[in-house]
Write an enzyme that holds these catalytic residues in place. Structure first.
Site, PDB file in Angstrom:
ATOM      1  N   GLY A  30     -24.076  37.458 -90.660  1.00  0.00           N
ATOM      2  CA  GLY A  30     -24.051  38.364 -89.511  1.00  0.00           C
ATOM      3  C   GLY A  30     -22.814  38.203 -88.651  1.00  0.00           C
ATOM      4  CB  ALA A  31     -21.268  37.467 -85.992  1.00  0.00           C
ATOM      5  CG  HIS A  36     -18.934  40.257 -92.684  1.00  0.00           C
ATOM      6  ND1 HIS A  36     -18.643  39.897 -91.397  1.00  0.00           N
ATOM      7  CD2 HIS A  36     -19.327  39.120 -93.310  1.00  0.00           C
ATOM      8  CE1 HIS A  36     -18.857  38.600 -91.236  1.00  0.00           C
ATOM      9  NE2 HIS A  36     -19.268  38.099 -92.379  1.00  0.00           N
ATOM     10  CG  ASP A 151     -15.861  31.619 -96.859  1.00  0.00           C
ATOM     11  OD1 ASP A 151     -15.777  30.683 -96.058  1.00  0.00           O
ATOM     12  OD2 ASP A 151     -16.033  32.806 -96.503  1.00  0.00           O
ATOM     13  CB  SER A 186     -13.466  33.924 -89.168  1.00  0.00           C
ATOM     14  OG  SER A 186     -14.522  33.007 -88.914  1.00  0.00           O
TER      15      SER A 186
HETATM   16  P1  AMP Z   1     -20.112  34.817 -93.672  1.00  0.00           P
HETATM   17  O1  AMP Z   1     -20.892  35.795 -92.873  1.00  0.00           O
HETATM   18  O2  AMP Z   1     -19.015  34.153 -92.923  1.00  0.00           O
HETATM   19  O3  AMP Z   1     -20.983  33.877 -94.459  1.00  0.00           O
HETATM   20  O4  AMP Z   1     -19.353  35.675 -94.768  1.00  0.00           O
HETATM   21  C1  AMP Z   1     -20.033  36.540 -95.640  1.00  0.00           C
HETATM   22  C2  AMP Z   1     -19.095  36.979 -96.724  1.00  0.00           C
HETATM   23  O5  AMP Z   1     -17.989  37.658 -96.150  1.00  0.00           O
HETATM   24  C3  AMP Z   1     -18.510  35.792 -97.519  1.00  0.00           C
HETATM   25  O6  AMP Z   1     -18.450  36.140 -98.891  1.00  0.00           O
HETATM   26  C4  AMP Z   1     -17.140  35.641 -96.923  1.00  0.00           C
HETATM   27  O7  AMP Z   1     -16.195  35.069 -97.810  1.00  0.00           O
HETATM   28  C5  AMP Z   1     -16.789  37.097 -96.624  1.00  0.00           C
HETATM   29  N1  AMP Z   1     -15.741  37.146 -95.612  1.00  0.00           N
HETATM   30  C6  AMP Z   1     -15.763  36.584 -94.380  1.00  0.00           C
HETATM   31  N2  AMP Z   1     -14.591  36.799 -93.741  1.00  0.00           N
HETATM   32  C7  AMP Z   1     -13.811  37.517 -94.601  1.00  0.00           C
HETATM   33  C8  AMP Z   1     -12.487  38.041 -94.541  1.00  0.00           C
HETATM   34  N3  AMP Z   1     -11.709  37.864 -93.485  1.00  0.00           N
HETATM   35  N4  AMP Z   1     -12.023  38.702 -95.623  1.00  0.00           N
HETATM   36  C9  AMP Z   1     -12.797  38.858 -96.723  1.00  0.00           C
HETATM   37  N5  AMP Z   1     -14.046  38.401 -96.846  1.00  0.00           N
HETATM   38  C10 AMP Z   1     -14.557  37.732 -95.801  1.00  0.00           C
END
Ligand code: AMP
Length: 281
Positions: A30-31, A36, A151, A186
């Site tokens: 989320g957020a 995303h 990631d 992020s």
């Molecule tokens: P998270 O909500 O941070 O767990 O991220 C969810 C998914 O979004 C994960 O597969 C992350 O690698 C991807 N993600 C987060 N930030 C980015 C970004 N700046 N560019 C591409 N993918 C992202």
């Protein structure tokens, strides 16, 4: 577009679609930001319907304060996803819907991938990631699941998880989405003050510099260059910088021909931990 908070209602909606339709899956905490949404858009292009999970997974946090302060804003997330179209299903469960009574992680052997970089600094992190994704994959049974290269270590580990668990799905990696300044998007950026946000641009700037110098400098010279640059900055604290083999994620000491390398970095901006990476060749 529908929002489901428990697996029964999610499955009631998904099961009739399963026979004829391709299902994409984008797991998130989320957020949501444009990073995303890029994953979701790619999933919408390649599937008939896309499940987006929104769940801050407790077993992948090794720091209670980081878990408690992780940004949460379901209402805004839902509004953002709504704007992307109607073939979207949101799954935003409570922990008990996924874990039952026991919120614990499985001990995985990801054949060494889990001991590098993030694995050294966030104990148990990848067991938590592997556990929750295995649960999600078995509930949702997607054809394709989408992960960001932001990631990168996680992406490699998810591919390994699918192999170990023998799951019939395809893992798709998506390039990092950045701000104009270069800062990788992020959810944690939401917690940065304006000053830290400006300073944090140094992270991607250094990765770019390393990429430019990669052909003409040794790995130890590049390591020293990054370390010395961060030593001079009193706002940012370098946790690690590593050049690693893209496949094995093992720290590279010397360059070998025909191998692909990537630079990986983790930095504290105050108490906010930021990670980034970049392909070097
Ligand atoms: P998270 O909500 O941070 O767990 O991220 C969810 C998914 O979004 C994960 O597969 C992350 O690698 C991807 N993600 C987060 N930030 C980015 C970004 N700046 N560019 C591409 N993918 C992202």
């Amino acid at each position: 577009m529908s929002v489901y908070t428990n697996r029964e209602s999610l499955l009631a909606a998904l099961t009739p679609r399963r026979k004829s339709k391709k299902i994409g899956f984008v797991p998130t905490m989320g957020a949501l930001h444009q990073g995303h949404l890029t994953l979701v858009n790619k999933a919408l292009e390649e599937n008939d319907c896309v499940v987006i999970s929104i769940f801050v997974n407790p077993t992948q946090f090794n720091n209670t304060e980081d878990l408690e302060k992780y940004p949460r804003d379901l209402e805004t997330d839902v509004a953002l996803l709504k704007s992307l179209g109607k073939n979207i299903i949101i799954y935003a469960p409570e922990a008990s819907d996924l874990y039952g009574d026991s919120i614990t992680a499985t001990d995985y052997n990801f054949q060494g991938l889990e001991h590098e970089m993030e694995g050294k600094h966030r104990e148990g992190h990848f067991n938590g990631v592997g556990t929750i994704l295995n649960i999600f994959f078995r509930i949702i049974e997607p054809d394709n699941a989408y992960f960001g290269e932001k990631d990168f270590q996680q992406l490699q580990i998810v591919k390994k998880l699918v192999e170990i668990e023998n799951l019939p799905l395809n893992i798709v990696g998506v390039p990092i989405v950045r701000e104009k300044s270069g800062l990788a998007l992020s959810s944690r950026n939401k917690r940065l003050t304006e000053t830290y946000k400006k300073e944090a641009v140094l992270i991607s700037k250094m990765l770019k510099e390393v990429k430019e110098r990669f052909a003409s400098h040794s790995i130890s010279e590049l390591n020293r260059f990054v370390k010395e640059t961060f030593d001079k900055n009193d706002q940012l604290a370098l946790e690690y910088f590593e050049i690693a083999n893209e496949k094995t994620l093992k720290t590279a000491i010397k360059k070998s021909k025909n191998e692909k390398y990537r630079a990986f970095i983790a930095v504290f901006a105050g108490e906010i931990r930021l990670i980034d990476n970049m392909a070097l060749n």
